[in-house]
Design a protein around this motif. Structure first.
Motif, PDB file in Angstrom:
ATOM      1  N   ALA A  15       0.834  -1.206   0.000  1.00 10.30           N
ATOM      2  CA  ALA A  15       0.000   0.000   0.000  1.00 10.30           C
ATOM      3  C   ALA A  15       0.871   1.258   0.000  1.00 10.30           C
ATOM      4  O   ALA A  15       0.547   2.246  -0.671  1.00 10.30           O
ATOM      5  N   ASP A  16       1.992   1.232   0.741  1.00 10.43           N
ATOM      6  CA  ASP A  16       2.875   2.417   0.781  1.00 10.43           C
ATOM      7  C   ASP A  16       3.375   2.766  -0.620  1.00 10.43           C
ATOM      8  O   ASP A  16       3.457   3.935  -0.997  1.00 10.43           O
ATOM      9  N   GLN A  17       3.737   1.720  -1.379  1.00 12.49           N
ATOM     10  CA  GLN A  17       4.254   1.981  -2.738  1.00 12.49           C
ATOM     11  C   GLN A  17       3.160   2.583  -3.618  1.00 12.49           C
ATOM     12  O   GLN A  17       3.419   3.509  -4.401  1.00 12.49           O
ATOM     13  N   LEU A  18       1.944   2.070  -3.474  1.00  9.36           N
ATOM     14  CA  LEU A  18       0.841   2.604  -4.292  1.00  9.36           C
ATOM     15  C   LEU A  18       0.538   4.047  -3.907  1.00  9.36           C
ATOM     16  O   LEU A  18       0.320   4.905  -4.774  1.00  9.36           O
ATOM     17  N   LEU A  19       0.539   4.314  -2.602  1.00 13.39           N
ATOM     18  CA  LEU A  19       0.216   5.682  -2.176  1.00 13.39           C
ATOM     19  C   LEU A  19       1.342   6.642  -2.547  1.00 13.39           C
ATOM     20  O   LEU A  19       1.087   7.768  -2.987  1.00 13.39           O
ATOM     21  N   ASP A  20       2.602   6.218  -2.384  1.00 13.50           N
ATOM     22  CA  ASP A  20       3.722   7.081  -2.830  1.00 13.50           C
ATOM     23  C   ASP A  20       3.555   7.430  -4.308  1.00 13.50           C
ATOM     24  O   ASP A  20       3.742   8.572  -4.724  1.00 13.50           O
ATOM     25  N   LEU A  21       3.205   6.421  -5.105  1.00 17.91           N
ATOM     26  CA  LEU A  21       3.024   6.653  -6.539  1.00 17.91           C
ATOM     27  C   LEU A  21       1.853   7.606  -6.794  1.00 17.91           C
ATOM     28  O   LEU A  21       1.983   8.574  -7.555  1.00 17.91           O
ATOM     29  N   CYS A  22       0.739   7.359  -6.137  1.00 19.89           N
ATOM     30  CA  CYS A  22      -0.444   8.199  -6.387  1.00 19.89           C
ATOM     31  C   CYS A  22      -0.173   9.648  -5.989  1.00 19.89           C
ATOM     32  O   CYS A  22      -0.570  10.581  -6.706  1.00 19.89           O
ATOM     33  N   PHE A  23       0.492   9.857  -4.860  1.00 17.84           N
ATOM     34  CA  PHE A  23       0.760  11.239  -4.445  1.00 17.84           C
ATOM     35  C   PHE A  23       1.793  11.909  -5.357  1.00 17.84           C
ATOM     36  O   PHE A  23       1.695  13.106  -5.632  1.00 17.84           O
ATOM     37  N   ALA A  24       2.781  11.150  -5.816  1.00 23.25           N
ATOM     38  CA  ALA A  24       3.751  11.735  -6.758  1.00 23.25           C
ATOM     39  C   ALA A  24       3.026  12.172  -8.029  1.00 23.25           C
ATOM     40  O   ALA A  24       3.259  13.269  -8.557  1.00 23.25           O
ATOM     41  N   LEU A  25       2.131  11.320  -8.511  1.00 24.40           N
ATOM     42  CA  LEU A  25       1.389  11.651  -9.732  1.00 24.40           C
ATOM     43  C   LEU A  25       0.508  12.880  -9.525  1.00 24.40           C
ATOM     44  O   LEU A  25       0.530  13.836 -10.312  1.00 24.40           O
ATOM     45  N   LEU A  26      -0.263  12.847  -8.450  1.00 21.86           N
ATOM     46  CA  LEU A  26      -1.289  13.871  -8.247  1.00 21.86           C
ATOM     47  C   LEU A  26      -0.679  15.212  -7.832  1.00 21.86           C
ATOM     48  O   LEU A  26      -0.998  16.263  -8.395  1.00 21.86           O
ATOM     49  N   ASP A  27       0.208  15.158  -6.840  1.00 22.37           N
ATOM     50  CA  ASP A  27       0.715  16.402  -6.264  1.00 22.37           C
ATOM     51  C   ASP A  27       1.799  17.046  -7.113  1.00 22.37           C
ATOM     52  O   ASP A  27       1.929  18.265  -7.147  1.00 22.37           O
ATOM     53  N   GLU A  28       2.622  16.220  -7.740  1.00 19.75           N
ATOM     54  CA  GLU A  28       3.803  16.780  -8.406  1.00 19.75           C
ATOM     55  C   GLU A  28       3.663  16.815  -9.920  1.00 19.75           C
ATOM     56  O   GLU A  28       4.453  17.468 -10.591  1.00 19.75           O
ATOM     57  N   ALA A  29       2.707  16.068 -10.481  1.00 24.37           N
ATOM     58  CA  ALA A  29       2.628  16.018 -11.946  1.00 24.37           C
ATOM     59  C   ALA A  29       1.221  16.271 -12.479  1.00 24.37           C
ATOM     60  O   ALA A  29       1.003  16.216 -13.690  1.00 24.37           O
ATOM     61  N   SER A  30       0.263  16.542 -11.577  1.00 21.61           N
ATOM     62  CA  SER A  30      -1.125  16.804 -11.993  1.00 21.61           C
ATOM     63  C   SER A  30      -1.720  15.653 -12.800  1.00 21.61           C
ATOM     64  O   SER A  30      -2.552  15.867 -13.689  1.00 21.61           O
ATOM     65  N   ILE A  31      -1.272  14.448 -12.527  1.00 17.83           N
ATOM     66  CA  ILE A  31      -1.827  13.247 -13.176  1.00 17.83           C
ATOM     67  C   ILE A  31      -2.767  12.575 -12.171  1.00 17.83           C
ATOM     68  O   ILE A  31      -2.401  12.367 -11.019  1.00 17.83           O
ATOM     69  N   VAL A  32      -3.976  12.265 -12.616  1.00 19.21           N
ATOM     70  CA  VAL A  32      -4.981  11.710 -11.699  1.00 19.21           C
ATOM     71  C   VAL A  32      -4.843  10.189 -11.621  1.00 19.21           C
ATOM     72  O   VAL A  32      -4.943   9.511 -12.648  1.00 19.21           O
ATOM     73  N   PRO A  33      -4.596   9.635 -10.434  1.00 16.92           N
ATOM     74  CA  PRO A  33      -4.616   8.179 -10.299  1.00 16.92           C
ATOM     75  C   PRO A  33      -6.028   7.691 -10.607  1.00 16.92           C
ATOM     76  O   PRO A  33      -7.010   8.236 -10.088  1.00 16.92           O
ATOM     77  N   TYR A  34      -6.134   6.683 -11.452  1.00 19.89           N
ATOM     78  CA  TYR A  34      -7.440   6.321 -11.986  1.00 19.89           C
ATOM     79  C   TYR A  34      -7.729   4.840 -11.739  1.00 19.89           C
ATOM     80  O   TYR A  34      -8.704   4.490 -11.062  1.00 19.89           O
ATOM     81  N   TYR A  35      -6.889   3.967 -12.277  1.00 24.37           N
ATOM     82  CA  TYR A  35      -7.053   2.525 -12.086  1.00 24.37           C
ATOM     83  C   TYR A  35      -5.729   1.887 -11.711  1.00 24.37           C
ATOM     84  O   TYR A  35      -4.665   2.363 -12.137  1.00 24.37           O
ATOM     85  N   PHE A  36      -5.806   0.808 -10.957  1.00 26.59           N
ATOM     86  CA  PHE A  36      -4.726  -0.182 -10.966  1.00 26.59           C
ATOM     87  C   PHE A  36      -5.360  -1.480 -11.433  1.00 26.59           C
ATOM     88  O   PHE A  36      -6.306  -1.982 -10.821  1.00 26.59           O
TER      89      PHE A  36
END
Ligand code: SF4
Length: 454
Positions: free
Chosen positions: A322-343
């Motif tokens: 879960a930590d890896q998924l959340l790190d990825l989602c926050f990097a996408l959302l907060d730093e790149a304006s990419i919306v986490p959508y599906y895994f």
């Protein structure tokens, strides 16, 4: 602060220094940021990898990689420098632990699989299939999969700027490997694209077109722009989603002046006609989100795309915590304006068992990531069930955890089931990796496979 299972911290993005790798010590920023330079310097074999990584990457690792390419690989090797540079980003090539860091690295694990990664007893599930989602069976015209009532998938081309080891479309995409030939389209590209547009013009029940491949970044921009322009003239089409992992693997492509200007032209027409154009990308690990990736995503938003969304794949050893998924989602959302959508759960293609998770593990991950991200950016973990389509992992109808067989239902028919009275009441099976089952379940499968029960 109350202690939580996951601690949120903003992390500044960093472009790993490519000059740490012996083959790229003299590469300038201008070259690095050129899509042409990136495409010309992709790594396609172990000789080129040795030249880039230097002697710090052991011969044993390279032999392991070659053996995989020879005996197991479903995809040929193709890594743009941008992607390769995110492998073991903090370890100098001269460090004693360089090879170990490569073995352990999440990006390496799915982009450069080695033989010793694979599951030894069950490298492939007995029900694994080359076209595991049966997309070609549902082609309305060649390359156009009509699997959902209102949506289609247009496979414009069978190539990508990068080849992922776990590619779902391994039947069609990429070069043949030692063990797997590839399906070849019968029609010439322009004839196929014309047939797709004709089908959509005469099928007004379709409102949503996923324009994919392969990866649309490999289609010359003028050809992609003319196809999307045609889609924009079809009254029923309301959503156009362009699929490109290259937004992460080769952001230099999406940062080129030609692409930015062309995208701005398309989105202007889309806005005027009330059609949303979005980009869907595929990022599996937080370390892949670098400043250049963020810059490309924001350039596309500035060019008017409605959203840049991420569709990652759950892979053991890459993002199964879960930590890896959340790190990825926050990097996408907060730093790149990419919306986490599906895994997505990794599909049941040959050679995928070491990557795949069970449905139960996917359900746990979905539960573990709830509540941290905004609701609109909380990704759904989905299982793409053969002949059914995407199902949220908690939608399972029945689940035998001993044999690792889950059963799913569907609420729409594809053309294949037009006359099938039972299509909406039938249960469709999906299979967990056998090596994760309890001993009883593993023995059952060995017996099924006609093997000696130990
Ligand atoms: S980018 Fe997508 S289509 Fe291309 S190899 Fe990777 S998973 Fe397959």
């Amino acid at each position: 602060m109350v202690q939580q299972p996951y601690d949120y911290r903003r992390r500044e993005l960093v472009e790993p220094d490519w000059r740490r790798l012996p083959g790229w010590t003299t590469v300038t920023r201008e070259d690095w940021e050129s899509a042409q330079w990136q495409r010309a310097h992709c790594v396609k074999n172990t000789r080129q990898l040795r030249e880039v990584a230097g002697a710090g990457l052991s011969e044993a690792f390279l032999a392991d990689l070659e053996r995989d390419q020879r005996d197991r690989a479903t995809m040929s090797m193709l890594l743009p420098p941008q992607m390769l540079n995110t492998i073991a980003p903090d370890v100098p090539a001269s460090a004693p632990g360089f090879t170990d860091a490569w073995y352990a690295d999440p990006v390496r694990r799915y982009m450069l699989p080695v033989f010793s990664d694979r599951q030894p007893e069950w490298p492939s599930h007995p029900y694994a299939q080359r076209d595991s989602l049966h997309e070609a069976e549902m082609w309305a015209v060649e390359g156009l999969t009509h699997r959902y009532p209102t949506k289609v998938l247009a496979e414009l081309l069978p190539t990508c700027p990068q080849y992922c080891g776990h590619c779902t479309r391994m039947d069609l995409v990429g070069n043949p490997t030692a063990s797997f030939d590839k399906h070849r389209f019968g029609l010439a590209r322009d004839d196929r694209l014309t047939a797709m547009l004709d089908y959509l013009r005469r099928t007004p029940g379709v409102r949503d077109v996923v324009v994919s491949g392969g990866d649309v970044a490999n289609l010359p921009w003028p050809r992609l722009e003319s196809f999307v322009s045609e889609l924009l003239t079809i009254e029923s089409v309301r959503d156009i989603r362009l699929a490109s992992k290259a937004l992460m693997g080769l952001p230099q492509h999406w940062l080129s002046g030609e692409v930015q200007a062309g995208m701005a032209r398309l989105t202007a027409v889309g806005r005027a006609r009330g059609v949303s154009i979005a980009i869907h990308t595929h990022v599996n690990a937080a370390q892949s989100v670098t400043p250049l990736v963020a810059k490309a995503a924001r350039a596309m938003l500035e060019a008017g795309v409605r959203n840049v969304r991420n569709q990652g794949v759950l892979l053991r050893g890459v993002n199964d915590h879960a930590d890896q998924l959340l790190d990825l989602c926050f990097a996408l959302l907060d730093e790149a304006s990419i919306v986490p959508y599906y895994f997505y759960m990794c599909d049941m293609i040959p050679g995928a068992e070491h990557w795949r998770l069970s449905v139960a593990q996917a359900q746990e991950l979905q539960s573990a990531i709830m509540g941290y991200l905004p609701g609109f950016a909380t990704p759904r973990v989905v299982c793409d069930v053969p002949y059914v389509g995407k199902r949220w992992v908690h939608q399972v109808a029945r689940y035998d955890t001993t044999l690792g067989i889950s059963y799913w239902t569907k609420n729409y028919r594809t053309a294949l089931e037009a006359a099938d009275q039972l299509a909406l009441s039938r249960e469709y099976p999906y299979y967990d990796p056998i090596h994760l089952l309890p001993a009883e379940g593993q023995q059952w499968w060995r017996a099924q496979a006609g093997q000696l029960v130990s």
